[in-house]
Design a protein around this motif. Structure first.
Motif, PDB file in Angstrom:
ATOM      1  N   TRP A   1     -36.062  23.716 -28.923  1.00  0.00           N
ATOM      2  CA  TRP A   1     -36.356  23.390 -27.565  1.00  0.00           C
ATOM      3  C   TRP A   1     -35.334  23.714 -26.300  1.00  0.00           C
ATOM      4  CZ3 TRP A   1     -34.183  19.425 -24.632  1.00  0.00           C
ATOM      5  CH2 TRP A   1     -33.277  18.597 -25.461  1.00  0.00           C
ATOM      6  N   ARG A   2     -34.002  23.694 -26.773  1.00  0.00           N
ATOM      7  CA  ARG A   2     -32.911  23.929 -25.833  1.00  0.00           C
ATOM      8  C   ARG A   2     -32.701  25.511 -25.933  1.00  0.00           C
ATOM      9  NH1 ARG A   2     -28.161  19.551 -25.643  1.00  0.00           N
ATOM     10  NH2 ARG A   2     -29.174  17.880 -24.244  1.00  0.00           N
ATOM     11  N   GLY A   3     -33.079  26.295 -26.937  1.00  0.00           N
ATOM     12  CA  GLY A   3     -32.692  27.463 -27.145  1.00  0.00           C
ATOM     13  C   GLY A   3     -31.267  28.006 -27.940  1.00  0.00           C
ATOM     14  N   GLY A   4     -30.754  26.706 -28.502  1.00  0.00           N
ATOM     15  CA  GLY A   4     -29.548  26.844 -29.141  1.00  0.00           C
ATOM     16  C   GLY A   4     -29.505  27.277 -30.518  1.00  0.00           C
ATOM     17  N   SER A   5     -30.659  27.298 -31.143  1.00  0.00           N
ATOM     18  CA  SER A   5     -31.024  27.726 -32.292  1.00  0.00           C
ATOM     19  C   SER A   5     -32.109  28.552 -32.602  1.00  0.00           C
ATOM     20  CB  SER A   5     -31.267  26.439 -33.286  1.00  0.00           C
ATOM     21  OG  SER A   5     -29.832  25.743 -33.134  1.00  0.00           O
TER      22      SER A   5
END
Length: 123
Positions: free
Chosen positions: A53-57
């Protein structure tokens, strides 16, 4: 409800590149993990990749790892799929999907789907 609309599909030659977009409306986009799937004629829907959801993974199918890249811009309510070094085997209808919490490779776990966009790779 989350409405998803894919765009950017088209015809590309083998070895070429294409970027798909998935734009969301409705509920807060940043609350959802997102995935890309594809379906070729006569085949089952196949996982391509997903992003947290945050784009970090991010997480990719082996068939596209190293060639495709998923990213998202939560300020624009948009997710992207950059496809490079494309082959005819990448020809399919590409779908984006959204789910709460953790991303998944299983289509049944996704709550919302776009209508799909056709990608055709010529040899």
């Amino acid at each position: 409800q989350v409405q998803l609309v894919e765009s950017g599909g088209g015809l590309v030659q083998a070895g070429g590149s294409l970027r798909l977009s998935c734009t969301a409306s409705g509920r807060t986009f940043s609350n959802y993990a997102m995935g890309w799937f594809r379906q070729a004629p006569g085949k089952e829907r196949e996982f391509v990749g997903a992003i947290s959801w945050r784009g970090g993974s991010t997480y990719y199918a082996d068939s596209v790892k190293g060639r495709f890249t998923i990213s998202r811009d939560n300020a624009k309510n948009t997710m992207y799929l950059q496809m490079n070094s494309m082959t005819p085997e990448d020809t399919a209808v590409y779908y984006c999907a959204a789910k709460r919490l953790v991303y998944s490779r299983y289509p049944d776990e996704y709550d919302y789907w776009g209508q799909g966009t056709q990608v055709t790779v010529s040899s």
